[in-house]
Scaffold this motif. Structure first.
Motif, PDB file in Angstrom:
ATOM      1  N   ILE A  27       0.955  -1.265   0.084  1.00 26.21           N
ATOM      2  CA  ILE A  27      -0.153   0.061  -0.013  1.00 26.21           C
ATOM      3  C   ILE A  27       0.894   1.249  -0.073  1.00 26.21           C
ATOM      4  O   ILE A  27       0.965   2.049  -0.906  1.00 26.21           O
ATOM      5  CB  ILE A  27      -0.839   0.026   1.262  1.00 26.21           C
ATOM      6  CG1 ILE A  27      -1.552  -1.371   1.247  1.00 26.21           C
ATOM      7  CG2 ILE A  27      -1.979   1.216   0.982  1.00 26.21           C
ATOM      8  CD1 ILE A  27      -2.370  -1.741   0.061  1.00 26.21           C
ATOM      9  N   GLY A  28       1.634   1.379   1.161  1.00 24.96           N
ATOM     10  CA  GLY A  28       2.619   2.372   1.132  1.00 24.96           C
ATOM     11  C   GLY A  28       2.270   3.899   1.248  1.00 24.96           C
ATOM     12  O   GLY A  28       2.968   4.726   0.440  1.00 24.96           O
ATOM     13  N   GLN A  29       1.233   4.153   1.715  1.00 24.61           N
ATOM     14  CA  GLN A  29       0.706   5.382   1.726  1.00 24.61           C
ATOM     15  C   GLN A  29       0.101   5.741   3.110  1.00 24.61           C
ATOM     16  O   GLN A  29      -1.048   6.512   3.353  1.00 24.61           O
ATOM     17  CB  GLN A  29      -0.589   5.702   0.641  1.00 24.61           C
ATOM     18  CG  GLN A  29      -0.126   5.592  -0.714  1.00 24.61           C
ATOM     19  CD  GLN A  29      -1.311   6.181  -1.765  1.00 24.61           C
ATOM     20  OE1 GLN A  29      -2.458   6.384  -1.333  1.00 24.61           O
ATOM     21  NE2 GLN A  29      -0.917   5.771  -3.004  1.00 24.61           N
ATOM     22  N   GLU A  30       1.013   5.349   3.935  1.00 21.52           N
ATOM     23  CA  GLU A  30       0.894   5.565   5.272  1.00 21.52           C
ATOM     24  C   GLU A  30      -0.166   5.127   6.120  1.00 21.52           C
ATOM     25  O   GLU A  30      -0.876   5.564   7.277  1.00 21.52           O
ATOM     26  CB  GLU A  30       0.796   7.139   5.723  1.00 21.52           C
ATOM     27  CG  GLU A  30       2.112   7.837   5.390  1.00 21.52           C
ATOM     28  CD  GLU A  30       1.937   9.437   5.294  1.00 21.52           C
ATOM     29  OE1 GLU A  30       1.532  10.006   6.222  1.00 21.52           O
ATOM     30  OE2 GLU A  30       2.750   9.998   4.503  1.00 21.52           O
ATOM     31  N   GLU A  31      -0.757   3.898   5.427  1.00 28.46           N
ATOM     32  CA  GLU A  31      -2.170   3.300   6.098  1.00 28.46           C
ATOM     33  C   GLU A  31      -1.308   2.734   7.432  1.00 28.46           C
ATOM     34  O   GLU A  31      -0.275   2.148   7.462  1.00 28.46           O
ATOM     35  CB  GLU A  31      -2.418   2.222   5.145  1.00 28.46           C
ATOM     36  CG  GLU A  31      -3.140   2.741   4.112  1.00 28.46           C
ATOM     37  CD  GLU A  31      -2.527   3.094   2.989  1.00 28.46           C
ATOM     38  OE1 GLU A  31      -2.911   3.759   2.046  1.00 28.46           O
ATOM     39  OE2 GLU A  31      -1.168   3.199   2.959  1.00 28.46           O
ATOM     40  N   LEU A  32      -2.214   2.438   8.450  1.00 31.90           N
ATOM     41  CA  LEU A  32      -1.944   1.727   9.628  1.00 31.90           C
ATOM     42  C   LEU A  32      -2.292   0.437   9.366  1.00 31.90           C
ATOM     43  O   LEU A  32      -3.574   0.031   9.040  1.00 31.90           O
ATOM     44  CB  LEU A  32      -2.594   2.311  10.836  1.00 31.90           C
ATOM     45  CG  LEU A  32      -2.230   3.732  10.895  1.00 31.90           C
ATOM     46  CD1 LEU A  32      -3.099   4.374  12.140  1.00 31.90           C
ATOM     47  CD2 LEU A  32      -0.749   3.860  11.511  1.00 31.90           C
TER      48      LEU A  32
END
Length: 327
Positions: A119-124
């Motif tokens: 994902i790599g978009q700051e998802e937790l």
């Protein structure tokens, strides 16, 4: 009676709105005219953004996000959403009725690797269903603090206890809708499960067929998602009540339903939160789903566009709050 009124519409091409001087708070509206573009292709949207035709996109690809984050961070904007990417077990199927099997498959998934590498978009990474929101912190579970080797060993022990082995392997299929990200996640999860001796096949379906498969129960494990319609834990937890129309898994526990009923009639906030936490704890122990990560919305933005919300769990952005100004 809104801040804008329809000025022009070209079906499947554009929707144009102009400032409404009759709006009760019109003096705070800054943008005179706005055009909304229904663009299906993420690539086409990015090209039009780069050409200066779009000041705020609907989304951004992970690769391009990483590029812009390094080279021009003022051109990306994001905020958490009240939603969770998850996998649903079909508990009507005999292979998945043993809670130890569902627990093993859940803890074997390295959420941190998926959130970072795919994902790599700051998802937790998500170890529980409900993300943080005002008045409710996400459920803190011990499994989230374990290293992956410990989780993998525990998952293997659970499958063995459930009667599975190399001579009698668990066989599963993962159903997901067509998209590169879903395929990458399903492939990685299948690899993690194969380390436990599980035989996994991937079932890629176009959106309509994917929906039919989920609605009819024609799946074993399915890629899924859940968003809250309002900012409160029940907006997501209610989806797992017995007979709820959004309950794809077939999960049904009267104790879970009772906790939600009690929470709904409890006026004291502290007591209500405790009931929600108890219900969510029970849901995670019985594992009808695997939470994978909590959603973010991430967009490309013109650096001179201001007024974007700082808290935006519902993902709504009102044009009346936006304005252009210097960097």
């Amino acid at each position: 009676n809104g801040a804008y009124r329809l000025a022009n519409r070209v079906t499947n091409e554009r929707l144009e709105a102009e400032r409404n001087s009759n709006y009760w708070n019109d003096r705070h509206t800054r943008i005179q005219r706005v055009t909304y573009l229904p663009i299906a292709s993420q690539h086409a949207e990015r090209l039009r953004y780069e050409a200066g035709e779009i000041q705020l996109t609907n989304r951004v690809s992970p690769d391009y996000y990483q590029k812009m984050k390094q080279s021009d961070p003022l051109r990306v904007w994001g905020a958490p959403l009240l939603g969770t990417y998850l996998y649903t077990f079909n508990m009507r199927r005999p292979e998945l009725q043993d809670v130890r099997v569902r627990q093993a498959l859940s803890i074997a998934i390295d959420r941190y690797q998926l959130a970072k590498s795919v994902i790599g978009q700051e998802e937790l990474a998500a170890w529980s269903l409900v993300p943080d929101m005002p008045g409710y912190a996400h459920l803190s579970l011990p499994v989230a603090l374990e290293d992956q080797m410990t989780r993998q060993a525990r998952a293997a022990a659970l499958l063995t206890a459930a009667g599975y082995s190399s001579a009698h392997p668990l066989r599963l299929s993962i159903t997901y809708n067509t998209a590169d990200t879903h395929k990458k996640i399903a492939t990685l999860i299948a690899g993690m499960w194969r380390q436990l001796g599980v035989e996994v096949t991937l079932n890629n379906l176009e959106w309509n067929n994917y929906q039919v498969a989920k609605d009819s129960g024609d799946f074993l494990v399915a890629r899924s998602f859940l968003f809250g319609d309002y900012v409160e834990p029940s907006a997501m937890l209610n989806s797992f009540r017995c007979q709820d129309l959004r309950n794809e898994s077939g999960y049904c526990n009267p104790d879970f339903d009772l906790l939600l009923e009690q929470a709904a009639s409890t006026l004291d906030e502290k007591s209500r939160v405790a009931l929600y936490q108890h219900a969510e704890q029970l849901l995670m122990e019985e594992a009808p789903i695997i939470p994978v990560y909590h959603y973010n919305q991430m967009r490309l933005v013109d650096p001179t566009l201001h007024g974007l919300p700082s808290q935006n769990l519902k993902g709504t952005i009102a044009t009346k709050d936006l304005y252009f100004g210097p960097l």
